[in-house]
Design a protein around this motif. Structure first.
Motif, PDB file in Angstrom:
ATOM      1  N   TYR A 198      39.689   6.094  -0.777  1.00 49.83           N
ATOM      2  CA  TYR A 198      39.962   5.457   0.519  1.00 49.83           C
ATOM      3  C   TYR A 198      38.666   4.918   1.138  1.00 49.83           C
ATOM      4  CZ  TYR A 198      44.713   7.348  -0.479  1.00 49.83           C
ATOM      5  OH  TYR A 198      45.621   7.618  -1.219  1.00 49.83           O
ATOM      6  N   ARG A 205      54.283  -1.595  13.252  1.00 48.34           N
ATOM      7  CA  ARG A 205      54.891  -0.192  13.064  1.00 48.34           C
ATOM      8  C   ARG A 205      55.311   0.588  14.326  1.00 48.34           C
ATOM      9  NH1 ARG A 205      50.094   3.894  10.830  1.00 48.34           N
ATOM     10  NH2 ARG A 205      49.446   3.899  12.799  1.00 48.34           N
ATOM     11  N   ARG A 222      53.730  14.158   4.170  1.00 48.99           N
ATOM     12  CA  ARG A 222      53.656  12.819   4.038  1.00 48.99           C
ATOM     13  C   ARG A 222      52.316  12.467   4.433  1.00 48.99           C
ATOM     14  NH1 ARG A 222      58.295   9.800   4.701  1.00 48.99           N
ATOM     15  NH2 ARG A 222      57.063   8.176   4.239  1.00 48.99           N
ATOM     16  N   ILE A 223      51.619  12.803   5.205  1.00 46.47           N
ATOM     17  CA  ILE A 223      50.342  12.483   5.556  1.00 46.47           C
ATOM     18  C   ILE A 223      49.110  13.444   5.007  1.00 46.47           C
ATOM     19  CG2 ILE A 223      48.789  11.823   7.568  1.00 46.47           C
ATOM     20  CD1 ILE A 223      51.347   9.968   7.194  1.00 46.47           C
ATOM     21  N   PHE A 277      46.451   3.093  18.462  1.00 51.69           N
ATOM     22  CA  PHE A 277      44.924   3.745  18.550  1.00 51.69           C
ATOM     23  C   PHE A 277      44.029   2.778  18.268  1.00 51.69           C
ATOM     24  CE2 PHE A 277      48.119   7.173  17.617  1.00 51.69           C
ATOM     25  CZ  PHE A 277      47.568   8.240  18.343  1.00 51.69           C
ATOM     26  N   ALA A 287      49.011   9.935  15.183  1.00 54.73           N
ATOM     27  CA  ALA A 287      49.537   8.563  14.954  1.00 54.73           C
ATOM     28  C   ALA A 287      51.020   8.902  14.275  1.00 54.73           C
ATOM     29  CB  ALA A 287      48.992   7.645  14.135  1.00 54.73           C
ATOM     30  N   SER A 315      41.476   2.350  16.515  1.00 56.16           N
ATOM     31  CA  SER A 315      41.101   2.286  15.343  1.00 56.16           C
ATOM     32  C   SER A 315      42.389   1.913  14.525  1.00 56.16           C
ATOM     33  CB  SER A 315      40.267   3.284  14.804  1.00 56.16           C
ATOM     34  OG  SER A 315      41.108   4.586  14.845  1.00 56.16           O
ATOM     35  N   ALA A 321      44.553   3.473  13.132  1.00 56.94           N
ATOM     36  CA  ALA A 321      45.070   4.778  12.445  1.00 56.94           C
ATOM     37  C   ALA A 321      46.185   4.338  11.298  1.00 56.94           C
ATOM     38  CB  ALA A 321      45.683   5.964  13.239  1.00 56.94           C
ATOM     39  N   LEU A 322      46.065   3.157  10.841  1.00 57.68           N
ATOM     40  CA  LEU A 322      47.111   2.877   9.602  1.00 57.68           C
ATOM     41  C   LEU A 322      46.743   3.781   8.404  1.00 57.68           C
ATOM     42  CD1 LEU A 322      46.539  -1.309   9.618  1.00 57.68           C
ATOM     43  CD2 LEU A 322      48.127   0.305  10.985  1.00 57.68           C
ATOM     44  N   PHE A 323      47.950   4.300   8.017  1.00 53.75           N
ATOM     45  CA  PHE A 323      47.989   5.139   6.940  1.00 53.75           C
ATOM     46  C   PHE A 323      47.111   4.668   5.574  1.00 53.75           C
ATOM     47  CE2 PHE A 323      51.723   6.655   9.148  1.00 53.75           C
ATOM     48  CZ  PHE A 323      51.184   7.449   9.980  1.00 53.75           C
ATOM     49  N   PRO A 324      45.849   5.284   5.196  1.00 55.99           N
ATOM     50  CA  PRO A 324      45.227   4.505   4.153  1.00 55.99           C
ATOM     51  C   PRO A 324      46.141   4.596   2.624  1.00 55.99           C
ATOM     52  CG  PRO A 324      44.146   6.456   4.775  1.00 55.99           C
ATOM     53  CD  PRO A 324      45.325   6.246   5.635  1.00 55.99           C
ATOM     54  N   HIS A 325      46.887   5.669   2.436  1.00 55.42           N
ATOM     55  CA  HIS A 325      47.394   5.835   1.242  1.00 55.42           C
ATOM     56  C   HIS A 325      48.818   4.807   1.166  1.00 55.42           C
ATOM     57  CE1 HIS A 325      49.137   8.875   3.926  1.00 55.42           C
ATOM     58  NE2 HIS A 325      49.960   9.227   3.197  1.00 55.42           N
ATOM     59  N   MET A 326      49.304   3.899   2.073  1.00 57.97           N
ATOM     60  CA  MET A 326      50.279   3.419   2.166  1.00 57.97           C
ATOM     61  C   MET A 326      50.090   1.731   2.245  1.00 57.97           C
ATOM     62  SD  MET A 326      52.628   5.492   4.711  1.00 57.97           S
ATOM     63  CE  MET A 326      52.523   7.295   4.631  1.00 57.97           C
ATOM     64  N   LEU A 349      54.937   8.281  15.873  1.00 59.84           N
ATOM     65  CA  LEU A 349      56.051   7.447  15.169  1.00 59.84           C
ATOM     66  C   LEU A 349      57.369   8.248  14.691  1.00 59.84           C
ATOM     67  CD1 LEU A 349      53.208   5.520  12.897  1.00 59.84           C
ATOM     68  CD2 LEU A 349      54.856   4.529  14.681  1.00 59.84           C
ATOM     69  N   GLY A 350      57.474   9.474  15.103  1.00 62.02           N
ATOM     70  CA  GLY A 350      58.463  10.355  14.787  1.00 62.02           C
ATOM     71  C   GLY A 350      58.564  11.294  13.832  1.00 62.02           C
ATOM     72  N   PHE A 356      57.407   3.774   8.169  1.00 59.36           N
ATOM     73  CA  PHE A 356      57.098   5.316   8.048  1.00 59.36           C
ATOM     74  C   PHE A 356      58.123   5.920   9.332  1.00 59.36           C
ATOM     75  CE2 PHE A 356      55.137   8.765   9.977  1.00 59.36           C
ATOM     76  CZ  PHE A 356      54.706   9.542   8.827  1.00 59.36           C
ATOM     77  N   GLY A 357      58.063   5.353  10.467  1.00 58.72           N
ATOM     78  CA  GLY A 357      58.652   5.942  11.711  1.00 58.72           C
ATOM     79  C   GLY A 357      60.144   5.779  11.313  1.00 58.72           C
ATOM     80  N   LEU A 367      46.751  12.878   1.623  1.00 53.61           N
ATOM     81  CA  LEU A 367      45.313  12.228   1.997  1.00 53.61           C
ATOM     82  C   LEU A 367      44.412  13.128   1.416  1.00 53.61           C
ATOM     83  CD1 LEU A 367      45.487  10.589   5.466  1.00 53.61           C
ATOM     84  CD2 LEU A 367      45.244   9.236   3.321  1.00 53.61           C
ATOM     85  N   LEU A 421      43.593  11.778  13.425  1.00 53.47           N
ATOM     86  CA  LEU A 421      44.043  10.636  14.217  1.00 53.47           C
ATOM     87  C   LEU A 421      45.482  10.147  13.447  1.00 53.47           C
ATOM     88  CD1 LEU A 421      43.178   8.943  16.473  1.00 53.47           C
ATOM     89  CD2 LEU A 421      42.137   7.136  14.792  1.00 53.47           C
ATOM     90  N   TYR A 422      45.390  10.407  11.932  1.00 47.89           N
ATOM     91  CA  TYR A 422      46.359  10.014  11.289  1.00 47.89           C
ATOM     92  C   TYR A 422      47.507  10.797  11.795  1.00 47.89           C
ATOM     93  CZ  TYR A 422      42.899   7.367   8.427  1.00 47.89           C
ATOM     94  OH  TYR A 422      42.073   6.632   8.231  1.00 47.89           O
TER      95      TYR A 422
END
Lengths: 261, 236
Positions: free
Chosen positions: A261, B147, A178-179, B82, A164, B84, B86-91, A168-169, B99-100, A183, A160-161
């Protein structure tokens, strides 16, 4: 009631016996040598050569494993393609393959008369019995430790991350950098540490494919094997260093894999 | 204006949806769990690819099986929230919102300015450096919205936007959300299970059953179809 007490006692006794079996030999290494002897043998050339060669080769092979293994693990964790199971099996193979077999196999491929080596030899390139051969033997046996762990860590990242991030591009490459990789970082680091430790301890494939030349291919395990026939203190000192590193590796893996996390 | 016609074979049925949403209009998608609501959003934002059909947004074709066009999700300029979040947990909050813009290689000073501005509008300025793991449901929802909106999307897709928000805060969040959507003046699709969402956010209501649109009209029109079992229970 009585039975339960007996059972508890029996379990405790088995546990104690097993722990003793593991710790006694390790402790004996420390008991057989005085601190002065340990320190003085650390200055012997054979010990110093082995130490530096081991650290350089294990570091280089870990870097190679991470560079090649990360994309491979990411693809296998995220893409479904024909032959994925086969790729998985092949990358796992060195874990179960006896190191002596790995060493012979490498020799048959890259040795002077090997399947590939004979052509390299025409250009004057020799791999067998060089430091490069040490690195290759280490990459061969240590890579599965990283790749397995990396794949599992990538699979644990919720896609899902990634979805997303795409909306966002972020291009697929940016998503990975980056993701997904950040993670999965804890698993990747612990995989790399395990792979480094395995490379450091590599013996069988190295001695068959790279030989046992001080300063060039004689890593710590090979130096232990060689020196114990004459200079026992040097062998014990090198062993103690490897024991300390092993402890450090286990602790490091435990620390980095604590859930963040 | 968004127009879609998408066909995709799913496990249990074939999803076949034709819809259009005008700029400034909010379409609310309702239907049973598994009726294909979230799948429709994924097909529009490009996370999933239709087997055939066409998706156009304004004068851009995002997907066309005939024209062999399939714009990747990162170039669609579609804001997709989304369920849930889906916020990035490491940021941190600010890093999530930035981010975008960073992916689009916007110059740093511009990013800093846009992010600060967006955080202020969304009442998140005090939380800029907080890790997203420590936010409440309502705060997370605002970060996710910030975001998406900071990129000035051409379309907004919201999947159960208030489901993770406290019951008590939902009313206030709903009217705030309504204001943001109206301000953005772009087509918007909201998926919801909540009657209040449907009534307060929706200009139009669309009922999905097993991947097909079975009702499409104003909320009053659709909710008066009491012969439909889902509407009966949805409208209470």
């Amino acid at each position: 009631m009585l039975w339960r007490a007996v059972l508890t006692l029996l379990t405790a006794a088995l546990l104690a016996l097993f722990l003793l079996f593991i710790t006694l030999p390790v402790a004996s290494l420390f008991l057989r040598i005085s601190p002065e002897e340990f320190l003085s043998s650390l200055t012997e050339p054979v010990v110093l050569d082995a130490l530096s060669l081991s650290f350089v080769t294990a570091t280089v092979s870990t870097v190679i494993v991470v560079l090649f293994g990360t994309p491979l693990a990411l693809v296998n964790a995220r893409r479904d393609y024909r032959g994925r199971e086969l790729v998985d099996t092949l990358t796992d193979l060195p874990i179960v393959l006896p190191p002596a077999v790995a060493g012979l196999a490498l020799l048959m491929a890259f040795g002077r008369r090997g399947v590939v080596g004979q052509y390299l030899d025409l250009f004057g390139i020799q791999i067998g019995f060089t430091t490069l051969a040490v690195v290759m033997a280490q990459v061969f046996v240590a890579s599965p430790f990283y790749i397995r762990q990396a794949r599992a860590s990538f699979e644990a990242v919720d896609s899902l991350y990634e979805d997303a991030a795409r909306t966002l591009g972020a291009s697929p490459g940016t998503v990975a950098l980056r993701i997904t990789i950040p993670l999965a970082q804890a698993g990747l680091v612990s995989g790399a540490i395990l792979s480094f430790a395995r490379a450091l301890g590599e013996f069988g494939a190295t001695i068959m494919f790279a030989g046992n030349f001080q300063g060039r291919t004689q890593t710590m395990p090979l130096a232990i094997y060689t020196t114990m026939q004459g200079d026992m203190n040097a062998a014990i000192s090198l062993s103690i260093i490897l024991v300390v590193i092993s402890f450090a590796v286990i602790s490091a893996v435990k620390i980095v894999t604590r859930r963040k996390y | 204006m968004l127009s879609i016609h998408t066909v995709r074979e799913l496990r249990d049925y074939v999803l076949d949806v034709t819809l259009s949403v005008r700029s400034g209009e909010t379409l609310v998608l309702i239907g049973e769990n598994g009726s294909g609501k979230s799948t429709v959003l994924n097909l529009i934002s490009g996370i999933l690819t239709p087997d055939r059909g066409e998706v156009t947004l304004g004068d851009r074709t995002l997907f066309s099986s005939e024209g062999k066009t399939n714009i990747p999700p990162e170039n669609r300029k579609v804001g997709h929230l989304f369920q849930s979040y889906a916020l990035f947990p490491h940021m941190t909050v600010a890093e999530n919102v930035a981010f975008g813009l960073r992916c689009r290689k916007v110059p740093r000073p511009t990013i800093a300015f846009s992010v600060a501005n967006q955080l202020r509008v969304m009442h998140l300025a005090d939380l800029a450096d907080v890790n997203v793991g420590r936010l409440s449901g309502g705060q997370r929802q605002r970060v996710a919205l910030a975001r998406a909106l900071v990129l000035n999307p051409d379309l907004l897709l919201l999947d159960e936007p208030l489901a993770a928000v406290d019951m008590r805060a939902q009313g206030a969040m709903r009217s705030e959300l309504r204001g943001r959507i109206k301000n953005a003046d772009i087509p918007c699709i909201v998926v919801t299970h909540n009657l209040r969402d449907a009534l307060e956010l929706g200009d139009r209501l669309c009922l999905l059953e097993e991947g097909r649109v079975v009702a499409d009209g104003t909320p009053e029109e659709v909710l008066s179809m009491r012969e439909n079992g889902f509407i009966e229970s949805f409208a209470g």
